[in-house]
Every structure is written in C-alpha cells, then in structure tokens.
Scaffold this active site. Structure first.
Site, PDB file in Angstrom:
ATOM      1  N   ARG A   1      15.537   4.836 -16.033  1.00  0.00           N
ATOM      2  CA  ARG A   1      16.276   3.788 -16.138  1.00  0.00           C
ATOM      3  C   ARG A   1      15.346   2.927 -17.178  1.00  0.00           C
ATOM      4  NH1 ARG A   1      14.342  -1.751 -14.545  1.00  0.00           N
ATOM      5  NH2 ARG A   1      16.070  -2.913 -13.463  1.00  0.00           N
TER       6      ARG A   1
ATOM      7  N   GLU B   1      19.189  -1.385 -17.932  1.00  0.00           N
ATOM      8  CA  GLU B   1      19.253  -2.481 -17.043  1.00  0.00           C
ATOM      9  C   GLU B   1      20.099  -3.449 -17.997  1.00  0.00           C
ATOM     10  OE1 GLU B   1      16.868  -5.958 -14.705  1.00  0.00           O
ATOM     11  OE2 GLU B   1      16.155  -4.990 -16.363  1.00  0.00           O
TER      12      GLU B   1
ATOM     13  N   HIS C   1      16.157  -4.064  -6.121  1.00  0.00           N
ATOM     14  CA  HIS C   1      14.915  -4.514  -5.927  1.00  0.00           C
ATOM     15  C   HIS C   1      14.861  -5.893  -6.546  1.00  0.00           C
ATOM     16  CE1 HIS C   1      14.695  -2.974  -9.927  1.00  0.00           C
ATOM     17  NE2 HIS C   1      13.621  -3.789 -10.234  1.00  0.00           N
ATOM     18  N   ASP C   2      15.989  -6.300  -7.263  1.00  0.00           N
ATOM     19  CA  ASP C   2      15.996  -7.632  -7.879  1.00  0.00           C
ATOM     20  C   ASP C   2      17.024  -8.531  -7.417  1.00  0.00           C
ATOM     21  OD1 ASP C   2      14.138  -7.118  -9.843  1.00  0.00           O
ATOM     22  OD2 ASP C   2      15.668  -6.748 -11.417  1.00  0.00           O
TER      23      ASP C   2
ATOM     24  N   ASP D   1       2.781   4.513  -1.455  1.00  0.00           N
ATOM     25  CA  ASP D   1       2.264   5.332  -2.586  1.00  0.00           C
ATOM     26  C   ASP D   1       3.252   6.750  -2.812  1.00  0.00           C
ATOM     27  OD1 ASP D   1       1.358   7.244  -0.810  1.00  0.00           O
ATOM     28  OD2 ASP D   1      -0.470   5.984  -0.572  1.00  0.00           O
TER      29      ASP D   1
ATOM     30  N   HIS E   1       8.321  -4.909 -22.982  1.00  0.00           N
ATOM     31  CA  HIS E   1       6.983  -5.337 -22.936  1.00  0.00           C
ATOM     32  C   HIS E   1       5.885  -4.602 -22.502  1.00  0.00           C
ATOM     33  CE1 HIS E   1       9.168  -6.764 -19.106  1.00  0.00           C
ATOM     34  NE2 HIS E   1       7.862  -6.369 -18.779  1.00  0.00           N
TER      35      HIS E   1
ATOM     36  N   ARG F   1      12.749  -6.877  -1.114  1.00  0.00           N
ATOM     37  CA  ARG F   1      11.582  -5.848  -1.005  1.00  0.00           C
ATOM     38  C   ARG F   1      10.857  -5.818   0.341  1.00  0.00           C
ATOM     39  NH1 ARG F   1       9.535  -7.583  -6.922  1.00  0.00           N
ATOM     40  NH2 ARG F   1      11.692  -7.487  -8.118  1.00  0.00           N
TER      41      ARG F   1
ATOM     42  N   GLY G   1       0.771  -1.192  -0.148  1.00  0.00           N
ATOM     43  CA  GLY G   1      -0.021   0.158   0.132  1.00  0.00           C
ATOM     44  C   GLY G   1       0.904   1.276  -0.136  1.00  0.00           C
TER      45      GLY G   1
ATOM     46  N   ASP H   1      14.255  -0.515 -18.354  1.00  0.00           N
ATOM     47  CA  ASP H   1      14.101  -2.018 -18.112  1.00  0.00           C
ATOM     48  C   ASP H   1      14.405  -2.804 -19.121  1.00  0.00           C
ATOM     49  OD1 ASP H   1      12.986  -3.871 -15.957  1.00  0.00           O
ATOM     50  OD2 ASP H   1      11.482  -4.341 -17.363  1.00  0.00           O
TER      51      ASP H   1
HETATM   52  C1  ARE Z   1       8.042 -12.906 -10.398  1.00  0.00           C
HETATM   53  C2  ARE Z   1       8.542 -13.556  -9.321  1.00  0.00           C
HETATM   54  C3  ARE Z   1       9.838 -14.334  -9.749  1.00  0.00           C
HETATM   55  C4  ARE Z   1       9.143 -15.166 -10.668  1.00  0.00           C
HETATM   56  C5  ARE Z   1       8.669 -14.466 -11.971  1.00  0.00           C
HETATM   57  C6  ARE Z   1       8.037 -15.392 -13.103  1.00  0.00           C
HETATM   58  O1  ARE Z   1       9.103 -12.399  -8.410  1.00  0.00           O
HETATM   59  O2  ARE Z   1      10.140 -15.055  -8.545  1.00  0.00           O
HETATM   60  O3  ARE Z   1      10.409 -15.983 -11.348  1.00  0.00           O
HETATM   61  O4  ARE Z   1       7.742 -13.744 -11.444  1.00  0.00           O
HETATM   62  O5  ARE Z   1       6.787 -15.663 -12.727  1.00  0.00           O
HETATM   63  C7  ARE Z   1       9.008  -7.825 -12.466  1.00  0.00           C
HETATM   64  C8  ARE Z   1       8.766  -8.083 -11.006  1.00  0.00           C
HETATM   65  C9  ARE Z   1       9.365  -9.404 -10.555  1.00  0.00           C
HETATM   66  C10 ARE Z   1       8.452 -10.631 -11.521  1.00  0.00           C
HETATM   67  C11 ARE Z   1       8.798 -10.167 -12.984  1.00  0.00           C
HETATM   68  C12 ARE Z   1       7.761 -11.087 -13.917  1.00  0.00           C
HETATM   69  O6  ARE Z   1       9.892  -7.253 -10.514  1.00  0.00           O
HETATM   70  O7  ARE Z   1       9.092  -9.987  -9.194  1.00  0.00           O
HETATM   71  O8  ARE Z   1       8.936 -11.817 -11.297  1.00  0.00           O
HETATM   72  O9  ARE Z   1       8.401  -8.787 -13.276  1.00  0.00           O
HETATM   73  O10 ARE Z   1       6.602 -10.965 -13.472  1.00  0.00           O
HETATM   74  C13 ARE Z   1      16.051 -11.449 -15.832  1.00  0.00           C
HETATM   75  C14 ARE Z   1      16.012 -10.134 -16.852  1.00  0.00           C
HETATM   76  C15 ARE Z   1      16.283  -8.713 -16.127  1.00  0.00           C
HETATM   77  C16 ARE Z   1      15.194  -8.591 -15.004  1.00  0.00           C
HETATM   78  C17 ARE Z   1      15.277  -9.918 -14.231  1.00  0.00           C
HETATM   79  C18 ARE Z   1      14.141 -10.069 -13.046  1.00  0.00           C
HETATM   80  O11 ARE Z   1      17.042 -10.246 -17.612  1.00  0.00           O
HETATM   81  O12 ARE Z   1      15.756  -7.722 -17.234  1.00  0.00           O
HETATM   82  O13 ARE Z   1      15.124 -11.097 -14.844  1.00  0.00           O
HETATM   83  N1  ARE Z   1      14.980  -7.470 -14.328  1.00  0.00           N
HETATM   84  C19 ARE Z   1      13.821  -6.330 -14.698  1.00  0.00           C
HETATM   85  C20 ARE Z   1      13.392  -5.652 -13.527  1.00  0.00           C
HETATM   86  C21 ARE Z   1      12.648  -6.743 -12.724  1.00  0.00           C
HETATM   87  C22 ARE Z   1      11.367  -6.875 -13.388  1.00  0.00           C
HETATM   88  C23 ARE Z   1      11.487  -7.173 -14.947  1.00  0.00           C
HETATM   89  C24 ARE Z   1      12.676  -6.730 -15.420  1.00  0.00           C
HETATM   90  C25 ARE Z   1      10.374  -7.398 -15.601  1.00  0.00           C
HETATM   91  O14 ARE Z   1      14.492  -5.015 -12.862  1.00  0.00           O
HETATM   92  O15 ARE Z   1      12.157  -6.108 -11.434  1.00  0.00           O
HETATM   93  O16 ARE Z   1      10.790  -8.147 -12.801  1.00  0.00           O
HETATM   94  O17 ARE Z   1       9.962  -6.200 -16.180  1.00  0.00           O
HETATM   95  C26 ARE Z   1      20.576 -13.960 -14.519  1.00  0.00           C
HETATM   96  C27 ARE Z   1      20.084 -13.708 -15.983  1.00  0.00           C
HETATM   97  C28 ARE Z   1      19.396 -12.428 -16.106  1.00  0.00           C
HETATM   98  C29 ARE Z   1      18.128 -12.446 -15.237  1.00  0.00           C
HETATM   99  C30 ARE Z   1      18.657 -12.556 -13.920  1.00  0.00           C
HETATM  100  C31 ARE Z   1      17.607 -12.824 -12.511  1.00  0.00           C
HETATM  101  O18 ARE Z   1      21.404 -12.892 -14.213  1.00  0.00           O
HETATM  102  O19 ARE Z   1      21.165 -13.810 -16.737  1.00  0.00           O
HETATM  103  O20 ARE Z   1      18.821 -12.190 -17.393  1.00  0.00           O
HETATM  104  O21 ARE Z   1      17.484 -11.312 -15.420  1.00  0.00           O
HETATM  105  O22 ARE Z   1      19.354 -13.808 -13.668  1.00  0.00           O
HETATM  106  O23 ARE Z   1      16.613 -13.606 -12.914  1.00  0.00           O
END
Ligand code: ARE
Length: 547
Positions: free
Chosen positions: A308, A336, A400-401, A136, A209, A451, A134, A310
């Site tokens: 930034r 990123e 956050h990741d 904001d 996306h 988070r 919640g 994504d």
């Molecule tokens: C959620 C759950 C995950 C679950 C996933 C699939 O939290 O546990 O596996 O769903 O069902 C955002 C949210 C996430 C969410 C995701 C999908 O913040 O919580 O996950 O959406 O709904 C890769 C990408 C990189 C990406 C990371 C997360 O290459 O671009 O994965 N980071 C950005 C943001 C995220 C965001 C998204 C992208 C989507 O910063 O916060 O996620 O818009 C290795 C690989 C990388 C991989 C990395 C992490 O290093 O080489 O390619 O990054 O592992 O998995």
C-alpha cells in the site's frame, strides 16, 4: 469515426474491456443527447442501458459474455432531437487489465501494530512514549488464529519499520523492522504464521517522505551542500535547519513539547503537511527511484505479497509506473489516493484506496444525505471511471485515518452490518479495520480517533456482530460472483436497493434495506421473505439468508 462532440467511443481500456468472461462496451454521450443506443457486434444487435451520469456526460453500457477475440462492432444512437447516428465500425480486441488475481479472492484485515496486541511485555519505547500502546508483531502472531477464524485471507499492516512514532510514518531505516515491534525476527515469524494459514501480507510503503532522522536526511543536515544526499530531498536553502532548531532538537524537553516548539520555527525543506519530522523526498532524482524500487523489492523477497503506497497522490504517477515494472507481477500494489483515482490506476497501481466509494457509502449509509437512486448512480459512475480497475480497489468502511464507522452511526451495530453487507457483496476488495468485527468503538475526534487498542477480553466483544461479520466474509469468499461478477441494479426505493452479481451462469441476488420498514420483493417470479428494517438479504441458487 469515433464520434463527434455529442457521442463518443474508442476501443481504449475504459470503453472496451474484457474481464472474467465478458466484454464491456461503453458509449459516452453528452448529457441529454442520447435517447437510446444499440450495439451491433459481428452483425448481432444488443440494446445498451444507461449506466450513470455526471455533470457533463451519460454513460451507456452493453455486456457480452464471450471470450476475448477480435471484434467488429458499431453503435446506432437515436438522439433526443430525432436523428440517427452511426458510430463505427470499430475493429479491435477487448483490452485486459494486467493485475495479479489473488486480490480478487481476498478479504483484507488492517492492523495498526501498536494498537493490536502486545506480544513482548518488556520493551524500550522511543520518543513519544505516552502515545504508545506497545503492540507488536509477536502480538499479531499470537492472535493470527483470530484472523483465520474470522475468515480473512490478507493482512495490511501500517508501517512496521524503524521510526520514532507509534504510527511509524516517519521511517528511519527501510530495511529493518522496528525493534519495538520485535525486529526482523518477529517479521519472519509473522510471515511463517501467515503463510501456514494462507494469509497474504501487504506492507505500507512511505516513500513520499522519510523521517528527519533517516541517515540520508541527517547527512544533509550535517553536511549541507556537500552532502551526497542533498538531491534526495526538496531542499529550499542551506543550511536546512538553523542552529536554534538543532539546539531545541538536542534539548531534553519532552517529545510532544519539543515537536510543538520545533513546529513554530522555520526550516529549508519541503515536508509532508509542513511536519518538520517528515522531509519530502525528491522524486525527480533517479537515485530516489532506485532506492524506492529496491526497498519494495527486498520486502517482497522477504515474504510480503504487496504494498500500500502512502501519500501516493503526492508522488508522480510516472515514478510508480517505473517502479512497478521492476517488481514481480504477483505483487499487489495499491495507492493511497483520496480523490479521483484515474491518474493512478491501470498501468500505475492495480488499485487505490477507494475514497470515492467511501464518500458515497458515508453519504448513503451513515449521514443519510442521499437516496438509493443517487447512491447507485455514484456506484455506476465510479464503474464508468475505473472500468476493470474497479475490481481491484481497496474498499473500506473505515481505516486508521478515519473515524470508525460504528461511531458515525452512533453505535448502531445493525447499520454497520448493513453497510458491511454491501461492501462484501460489491465490486472491489473488501477490508476490515481491526476491531470492527467485535464492535470496537473509537475515542475522541479526528483522524486518529479510530486507533483505539484492540481489547482481548472476549467479554468486551459484541458476539452477534462477530458472528455476522464471519458469515459475510464466508459469503464473499465462497461465492465467486461477489468478487468477479457484473453488477446490475434490480430495484430501489428511497432507503433500500436490490441488485444482482452475475458471473456467467452463476448469480447472487442482494437486497440492502436501510429503511425503518420491512421491504417485500419478488425476484425471478418468486416472492421473497420480507427484508426486515436495517438488514440485508442474500440469495444464491435457492438458498436465502437474511442478516
Ligand atoms: C498527526 C496528528 C494529526 C496532526 C498531524 C500534524 O495525528 O492530528 O494534524 O500530526 O501535526 C501520519 C500519522 C498521523 C500524523 C501524520 C503527521 O498517521 O497521525 O498526524 O503522520 O505526523 C492527507 C494526506 C494523506 C494522509 C492524511 C493523513 O493527503 O496522504 O492526510 N494519509 C497518510 C497516512 C497517515 C499518515 C500519513 C499519510 C503521513 O494514511 O496515517 O499520517 O505519512 C482531506 C485532504 C487530504 C488529507 C485528508 C486528511 O481529505 O484532501 O489530502 O489527507 O483530508 O487530513
């Protein structure tokens, strides 16, 4: 000649560049070939030092403090086989990177709005209700003096636009702030509160996306091949989803269950990591490029100072290059990018999220897998790869990741501060993930473990960490060599190292001691106070601080 297959130089950006009053010359030699190298500029000779090495090459560097002007120079290389090579002469003006200068003066703070502070008590939350906390934008406005007091002067917010999830990476409307975050009105209030305090604002741009529920995609779902948006996405067949899929989507199953059930069905479009909710845009379509540029431009007009981007590494660099040309030069853009940032820097983004640095930091500070010598080589190698762009990378200990850094060092606040002292005194733009400054820990495991919601009861804060984080931010912002200075290693042991940051006549000396013992150092003929175990020492002019 530019060299042979043994030694190489060209007057291109990574080999000859000017930054903050100095010119860097880089010479690359095949591993094991160079014994020593000398640079001669306009007749004057300077020894080069070996900066770093990777599996194939060694990088030699020389730095001259002078204004950019056309130079005539050559290199003399003595090889390990005893021959002498001359490279050059070259005649060139040193290259300069095009980038806004405000990020160099910045220390960033990153907030995931849902997890920071609740401003509006009563609100309707979308689908995955149970995951929302919640927070904001009004909550951020109410706590903006926490940022000011900490000393940060730039804020990066994870996505704030209309979406179904708490994290917001599934955008439904790029032109409006999510109602749950307070809507456009709260954005305007936030911009005002930040501007009054001199804090810049960077937004998260999700253009790899959209959400499944974005009107463009819903139109493709509904009208299939007849949709005017069919080329906006990477559709692999029509209809894009089956009637079974649509039925399930319309059912009143709880969100999490529905999400899971949908995951096991098939669909005819590409998406982010095969997440049905996030259909991938078609970046080959010029209309998509226009759309991205338009969204980015409009928020810069509404008060944002940068973006930034994504999943930037999932979008062709040429798209970002085109988009950048349409935006004001003062906008700071960083992508990123999880591995080598070179294809994404220079004329693409000003910076990248510095995951290569992050990996090296973890290996030295958290996991203790490498010794200082290897860590320092990693740093200098990254410098040889990124050149002047290194000063503009977004550097972090967590985000956050990732898991929180404090959790990776088993809650050891001193080790966190040691790593932070390094980050704040190194090249690149340092960033703090909300809550790190008060010792906030994560929960669980995996990419969303960090988070955790920010606690506002000050009894829960680690006051000592907070004071020291403030101090480090203050150093960073008040000592120009820390942001713009050259980096030079002075001495190193297994688990400690010392370096100086030099900017013209100004210099800051830093020692980082991650060992279990006190380290005694002399510098410039002066013996310094011992650096206690797991702590850092900073010296500028005659002021010495131990943290
Ligand atoms: C959620 C759950 C995950 C679950 C996933 C699939 O939290 O546990 O596996 O769903 O069902 C955002 C949210 C996430 C969410 C995701 C999908 O913040 O919580 O996950 O959406 O709904 C890769 C990408 C990189 C990406 C990371 C997360 O290459 O671009 O994965 N980071 C950005 C943001 C995220 C965001 C998204 C992208 C989507 O910063 O916060 O996620 O818009 C290795 C690989 C990388 C991989 C990395 C992490 O290093 O080489 O390619 O990054 O592992 O998995």
């Amino acid at each position: 000649i530019a060299g042979d297959d043994e030694v190489y130089h060209s007057p291109a950006l990574l080999y000859l560049y000017h930054f903050a009053g100095r010119t860097h010359f880089i010479l690359r030699g095949k591993r094991g070939v160079v014994r020593s190298a000398v640079l001669a500029v306009n007749g004057e000779k300077t020894d080069m030092w070996k900066k770093a090495e990777d599996g194939l090459f060694e990088y030699y560097e020389a730095v001259l403090w002078q204004e950019p002007a056309e130079l005539e120079y050559y290199f003399l290389v003595e090889t390990t086989s005893g021959s002498l090579k001359k490279l050059g002469p070259f005649r060139a003006v040193p290259n300069e990177l095009e980038a806004p200068s405000w990020p160099l003066e910045s220390v960033f703070y990153q907030i995931m709005p849902d997890r920071f502070a609740v401003g509006i008590q009563e609100k309707r939350l979308p689908l995955e209700g149970e995951l929302f906390h919640g927070g904001d934008l009004k909550g951020i406005v109410e706590h903006v003096d926490h940022l000011k007091g900490l000393g940060v002067n730039a804020l990066y917010l994870t996505p704030i636009f209309e979406s179904m999830t708490y994290h917001g990476y599934d955008i439904i409307d790029y032109y409006h702030v999510a109602r749950r975050l307070g809507g456009d009105e709260a954005f305007e209030e936030l911009v005002k509160a930040l501007k009054e305090r001199g804090i810049k604002l960077v937004l998260d741009g999700v253009f790899h996306h959209t959400s499944f529920f974005h009107p463009f995609f819903l139109d493709v779902v509904k009208n299939g091949e007849k949709s005017q948006y069919k080329d906006f996405y990477r559709v692999t067949g029509f209809p894009v989803v089956s009637s079974e899929f649509l039925e399930l989507l319309g059912s009143d199953l709880p969100w999490i269950e529905k999400h899971k059930a949908l995951k096991s069905l098939n669909w005819n479009y590409e998406s982010f990591f095969s997440v049905w909710l996030m259909p991938r845009l078609n970046h080959e379509n010029p209309k998509v490029v226009d759309f991205i540029a338009d969204v980015m431009e409009s928020w810069l007009e509404r008060g944002a100072d940068g973006w930034r981007l994504d999943v930037a590494h999932g979008v062709p660099p040429s798209l970002w290059r085109d988009v950048r040309k349409r935006l004001p030069k003062e906008a700071y853009l960083f992508g990123e990018v999880m591995d080598d940032g070179r294809p994404w820097l220079f004329d693409v983004f000003h910076g990248v999220m510095n995951y290569l640095l992050y990996d090296a930091i973890l290996r030295f500070f958290a996991f203790e897998e490498i010794k200082a010598e290897e860590f320092l080589n990693e740093l200098n190698l990254l410098s040889a790869y990124y050149g002047p762009a290194e000063y503009f990378t977004y550097n972090f200990l967590d985000n956050h990741d990732t898991e929180r850094f404090i959790d990776l060092v088993n809650g050891d606040g001193k080790r966190y501060l040691c790593a932070l002292a390094f980050l704040m005194t190194y090249k690149g733009i340092p960033a703090i993930f909300y809550g790190d400054e008060i010792g906030l820990k994560g929960s669980g495991e995996g990419m969303s473990a960090g988070r955790t919601p920010m606690p506002w009861k000050e009894e829960l804060w680690d006051e000592e960490t907070l004071q020291k984080v403030r101090k480090l931010i203050d150093f960073r912002r008040s000592l120009a060599p820390l942001s713009r200075g050259d980096f030079r290693v002075v001495a190193a042991g297994d688990r400690w190292f010392a370096y100086k940051r030099v900017l013209g006549a100004e210099e800051v000396f830093v020692a980082i001691n991650c060992s279990g013992e006190e380290v005694k150092l002399t510098y410039g003929g002066k013996s310094l106070p011992g650096v206690p175990p797991t702590s850092a020492l900073l010296m500028y002019k005659s002021v010495i601080e131990v943290l």
